[in-house]
Design an enzyme around this catalytic site. Structure first.
Site, mmCIF file in Angstrom:
data_model
loop_
_atom_site.group_PDB
_atom_site.id
_atom_site.type_symbol
_atom_site.label_atom_id
_atom_site.label_comp_id
_atom_site.label_asym_id
_atom_site.label_seq_id
_atom_site.Cartn_x
_atom_site.Cartn_y
_atom_site.Cartn_z
ATOM 1 N N LYS A 13 -5.525 9.163 10.961
ATOM 2 C CA LYS A 13 -5.731 10.595 10.678
ATOM 3 C C LYS A 13 -7.147 10.852 10.163
ATOM 4 C CE LYS A 13 -2.342 10.946 7.638
ATOM 5 N NZ LYS A 13 -1.809 9.566 7.642
ATOM 6 N N ARG A 88 2.710 16.850 3.161
ATOM 7 C CA ARG A 88 3.396 15.572 3.334
ATOM 8 C C ARG A 88 4.904 15.715 3.139
ATOM 9 N NH1 ARG A 88 -1.230 12.013 2.334
ATOM 10 N NH2 ARG A 88 -0.675 9.841 2.583
ATOM 11 N N ARG A 128 -7.725 -3.093 6.791
ATOM 12 C CA ARG A 128 -8.623 -1.992 6.447
ATOM 13 C C ARG A 128 -9.425 -2.329 5.192
ATOM 14 N NH1 ARG A 128 -6.449 4.136 6.068
ATOM 15 N NH2 ARG A 128 -5.417 3.509 4.132
ATOM 16 N N ARG A 161 -7.971 -1.290 -0.604
ATOM 17 C CA ARG A 161 -7.274 -0.367 -1.501
ATOM 18 C C ARG A 161 -5.997 -1.030 -2.022
ATOM 19 N NH1 ARG A 161 -6.977 5.167 1.945
ATOM 20 N NH2 ARG A 161 -4.920 5.123 0.992
ATOM 21 N N ARG A 172 4.971 2.620 1.429
ATOM 22 C CA ARG A 172 4.373 3.883 1.916
ATOM 23 C C ARG A 172 5.030 4.312 3.229
ATOM 24 N NH1 ARG A 172 -1.709 2.551 2.398
ATOM 25 N NH2 ARG A 172 -2.025 4.732 2.892
#
Ligand code: AMP
Length: 219
Positions: A13, A88, A128, A161, A172
């Site tokens: 996104k 969300r 990531r 992260r 998540r």
């Protein structure tokens, strides 16, 4: 132009929203980035949000409404915005409609849903790396930084992260399935949903996003 990017964590996104925002000259409004900035600045919101974000859960709707209301009230959003990470859940989607009419933005024009299978998401997120200073994202395989340890944009040391650790990623994805996935049907029923296959390279997915939005918004 008021667009919403919808999709599971790791769907791309942020990356695609950045490109679309640059193309149409409107700001990208990422609630995840806004919350991370609040954490880094040690504000009240940041202090409240940090442990929730590290655990991969959702920060409360009221805090998000305050953040988004303030951001959409800023003059650079007069021509629209690309929302990335908000709404969300269904309550946030309803709040967004109210915020948009209050701030004279009208209504959501389109919702871009990036559809990606769960096993691909886990692999993407674990590879990531993020810049804690400028929020740039990299991927060790698909979008590697020139130097493995440093941000190409500002030279800061890259980090993984907290919420990209594999066990948190699984949480998540569960939070996404329970809270956010129902928005796909919600926006489909409103006739606003544009479903995009989010599998493939960043450029491949961008070709699909750009083509679909050019056809639907600018027709
Ligand atoms: P993101 O960068 O979009 O993956 O967001 C990172 C984290 O920020 C999420 O896992 C949530 O803890 C929090 N967050 C971002 N946007 C929202 C939202 N719309 N509602 C609740 N929490 C959010």
């Amino acid at each position: 132009m008021l667009l919403v990017f919808l999709g599971p964590p790791g769907a791309g996104k942020g990356t695609q929203a950045t490109r679309l925002a640059a193309k149409y000259g409107v700001p990208q409004v990422s609630t995840g980035d806004m919350l991370r900035e609040a954490v880094a600045a040690g504000t009240d919101v940041g202090l409240r949000a940090k442990s929730i974000m590290d655990a991969g859960r959702l920060v409360d709707d009221e805090t998000l409404a305050d953040l988004v209301r303030a951001r959409l009230g800023q003059p650079d959003t007069a021509g629209g915005a690309i929302l990335d990470g908000y709404p969300r859940n269904t309550a946030q989607a309803k709040t967004l409609d109210m915020l948009l009419s209050d701030t004279s933005h009208g209504a959501v024009d389109r919702v871009v849903f990036l559809d990606v299978a769960e096993e691909i998401l886990v692999e993407r997120l674990s590879q990531r790396r993020a810049c804690p200073a400028c929020n740039a994202n990299f991927h060790l395989l698909f979008k590697p930084p020139a130097d493995d340890a440093q941000c190409d944009r500002c030279g800061t040391q890259l980090v993984q992260r907290e919420d990209d650790q594999e066990d948190v990623v699984r949480d998540r994805l569960r939070v996404y399935a329970d809270n956010t996935a129902p928005l796909v049907e919600y926006y489909e029923q409103l006739g606003l949903l544009v479903r995009i296959d989010g599998d493939g390279s960043i450029d491949d997915v961008w070709g699909r996003v750009d083509g679909a939005i050019s056809r639907t918004v600018c027709a």
